[in-house]
Design an enzyme around this catalytic site. Structure first.
Site, PDB file in Angstrom:
ATOM      1  N   HIS A  28       0.791  -1.232   0.000  1.00 10.23           N
ATOM      2  CA  HIS A  28       0.000   0.000   0.000  1.00 10.23           C
ATOM      3  C   HIS A  28       0.831   1.295   0.000  1.00 10.23           C
ATOM      4  O   HIS A  28       0.802   2.099   0.920  1.00 10.23           O
ATOM      5  CB  HIS A  28      -1.115   0.022   1.044  1.00 10.23           C
ATOM      6  N   HIS A  82      -3.480 -10.729  13.888  1.00 15.73           N
ATOM      7  CA  HIS A  82      -3.657  -9.454  13.180  1.00 15.73           C
ATOM      8  C   HIS A  82      -4.569  -9.687  11.983  1.00 15.73           C
ATOM      9  O   HIS A  82      -4.331 -10.596  11.188  1.00 15.73           O
ATOM     10  CB  HIS A  82      -2.280  -8.950  12.740  1.00 15.73           C
ATOM     11  N   GLU A  84      -5.191  -7.767   9.326  1.00 16.63           N
ATOM     12  CA  GLU A  84      -4.923  -7.209   7.990  1.00 16.63           C
ATOM     13  C   GLU A  84      -4.774  -8.363   6.996  1.00 16.63           C
ATOM     14  O   GLU A  84      -4.282  -9.441   7.332  1.00 16.63           O
ATOM     15  CB  GLU A  84      -3.666  -6.316   8.011  1.00 16.63           C
ATOM     16  N   ASP A  86      -2.950  -9.338   4.637  1.00 14.80           N
ATOM     17  CA  ASP A  86      -1.724 -10.083   4.315  1.00 14.80           C
ATOM     18  C   ASP A  86      -1.518 -11.241   5.300  1.00 14.80           C
ATOM     19  O   ASP A  86      -0.700 -12.125   5.049  1.00 14.80           O
ATOM     20  CB  ASP A  86      -0.481  -9.175   4.265  1.00 14.80           C
ATOM     21  N   HIS A 148      -0.106  -3.235  14.304  1.00 10.42           N
ATOM     22  CA  HIS A 148      -0.222  -2.067  13.480  1.00 10.42           C
ATOM     23  C   HIS A 148      -1.657  -1.608  13.258  1.00 10.42           C
ATOM     24  O   HIS A 148      -1.905  -0.533  12.705  1.00 10.42           O
ATOM     25  CB  HIS A 148       0.513  -2.404  12.161  1.00 10.42           C
ATOM     26  N   ASP A 167       3.048  -7.942  13.021  1.00  7.61           N
ATOM     27  CA  ASP A 167       3.831  -6.979  12.222  1.00  7.61           C
ATOM     28  C   ASP A 167       5.095  -6.471  12.939  1.00  7.61           C
ATOM     29  O   ASP A 167       6.094  -6.137  12.281  1.00  7.61           O
ATOM     30  CB  ASP A 167       2.973  -5.752  11.881  1.00  7.61           C
ATOM     31  N   TYR A 195      10.795  -0.659   7.311  1.00  7.38           N
ATOM     32  CA  TYR A 195       9.476  -1.148   7.740  1.00  7.38           C
ATOM     33  C   TYR A 195       8.946  -0.287   8.880  1.00  7.38           C
ATOM     34  O   TYR A 195       7.795   0.145   8.878  1.00  7.38           O
ATOM     35  CB  TYR A 195       9.584  -2.614   8.176  1.00  7.38           C
ATOM     36  N   HIS A 228       6.377 -10.914   9.140  1.00  4.39           N
ATOM     37  CA  HIS A 228       7.085 -10.590   7.885  1.00  4.39           C
ATOM     38  C   HIS A 228       8.591 -10.738   8.133  1.00  4.39           C
ATOM     39  O   HIS A 228       9.087 -10.341   9.192  1.00  4.39           O
ATOM     40  CB  HIS A 228       6.863  -9.131   7.459  1.00  4.39           C
TER      41      HIS A 228
HETATM   42 FE1  FEO Z   1      -0.509  -4.776   9.259  1.00  2.00          FE
HETATM   43 FE2  FEO Z   1       1.491  -7.165   7.758  1.00  2.00          FE
HETATM   44  O1  FEO Z   1      -0.107  -6.223   8.155  1.00  2.00           O
END
Ligand code: FEO
Length: 402
Positions: A28, A82, A84, A86, A148, A167, A195, A228
């Protein structure tokens, strides 16, 4: 299902079963030239448990990796740290395939997942500090709101001193290696900083409080497994210290100069300003916005104490590239900056004032009134630019020595 993806052992009972996204180049608006990973983990407890899932197109890769250590259908619990996409994009399909006994998320996460997917799957909301027995092992949940997203939480596996941190402590980095100590240190530090700057910087104050909460809790953490990038096992303290430093906004004697230019006049001004900054003893990064991505700009600003922004005036406004960078930066709320605006103009010259307005909204302390030059800067105008660079350098050094 593919036969080629393997689970990677993290501890005796925990395996990485995520996916490597070698092709990703954008998250994004954040440029990810080294790709990314979406990490998921399986805990081989009496009640086998899956921690997070992966981005939707990578579901088969995750299921293939899980299958190398356990039949996915025997997983009893799924924890969504989380919501989100991903990390949850394939969660509804995974629930349908695995049919776990229970799925858990934070209390906000349970609502968010339903608002995202509208499947009616029961997601059990857990509270901060709540524990969950996996039979022979125990998980503890820790709310980490806004790190996040509002739903975010950590999950701690005390039996292995392992923190699943979603995250936090992650980075967008696709590698064949799964552990931070297997990868070049400078790449890890740069991508970790990038990041933090692009995803977590606005939450710096909360991060400091979360780090403090983790410290006060006395949890022994030998491994941090983020959602990640690589897993931290030998250098847990290093990433914790870096997070403290980045969220404290400890700036250095460093200035970032960003600009765009129409007929090289603003560029000439930028070069003279940079010369003044360097002569004044400041580490300086000059980033032409036509060739520098906004996400690299904010990474450079992470440890900088000054931001100088240049733009010519076009149609009574600043250049679109400059507006793009400033809107992005404003949202990320960098702290403790001094700065100024500069630019050439032909007849109206609004850009410098517009930039100053945005810098003021960003709480950047303006030094001087900014500098406007009509058409092409002459020797005297370039000397003024040099002096502006020197002035900012002096102010920054004063602040660093306070
Ligand atoms: Fe806040 Fe990796 O998503």
């Amino acid at each position: 299902m593919s036969d080629f993806f393997k689970a990677i052992k993290v501890t005796d009972h925990v395996y990485w079963v995520g996916a490597i996204d070698w092709e990703s180049r954008d998250f994004h608006g954040y440029q990810t030239p080294r790709g990314s990973t979406y990490n998921a983990y399986v805990i081989l407890a009496e009640k086998p448990t899956l921690i997070d899932t992966v981005k939707k197109p990578f579901m088969d890769e995750m299921l293939a990796r899980i299958s190398t250590v356990i039949d996915p259908a025997s997983i009893e619990y799924i924890i969504s740290n989380h919501s989100e996409m991903d990390h949850s994009g394939c969660l509804p399909e995974v629930i349908d395939i695995i049919k776990p006994q229970k799925v858990f998320a934070s209390s906000i996460g349970s609502k968010t997942l339903e608002q995202e997917f509208h499947t009616g799957h029961e997601i059990i909301g857990v509270k901060d500090g709540e524990t969950l027995s996996l039979g022979n092992m125990n998980l503890t949940f820790m709310e980490t709101k806004m790190l996040h997203w509002p739903d975010s939480m950590f999950t701690y596996l005390a039996d292995e001193n392992l923190l699943f941190s979603q995250d936090a402590f992650g980075m967008h980095l696709a590698t064949g290696e799964r552990f931070a100590d297997e990868i070049d240190e400078w790449i890890i530090e740069y991508e970790g900083a990038k990041y933090f700057a692009n995803i977590l910087m606005p939450m710096s104050a909360l991060i400091l409080r979360t780090l403090d909460k983790v410290e006060r809790s006395g949890l022994k953490i030998d491994i941090i497994a983020p959602d990640h990038g690589p897993i931290w096992r030998k250098e847990v303290n290093k990433i914790l210290e870096l997070y403290k430093k980045w969220s404290s906004k400890d700036f250095e004697k460093k200035a970032v100069v960003i600009y765009d230019t129409m007929w090289h006049s603003t560029e000439m001004m930028a070069h003279s300003i940079v010369d003044g900054l360097i002569t004044g003893g400041i580490t300086t990064k000059l980033l032409p916005l036509r060739a520098s991505h906004r996400s690299d700009v904010v990474t450079e600003i992470l440890d900088a104490g000054a931001l100088l922004v240049g733009s010519p005036t076009i149609n009574n406004n600043m250049f679109p590239t400059v507006a793009d960078a400033l809107v992005y930066l404003k949202g990320l709320r960098p702290q403790n900056l001094i700065g100024t605006a500069f630019g050439s103009y032909g007849w109206s010259g609004e850009a410098v004032e517009h930039i100053k307005e945005i810098l003021t909204e960003m709480k950047v302390e303006l030094i001087g009134d900014g500098l406007k030059v009509r058409y092409v800067p002459d020797k005297s105008a370039l000397a003024q630019c040099f002096d502006l660079g020197r002035l900012i350098a002096e102010e920054l050094i004063k602040r660093c020595e306070k």
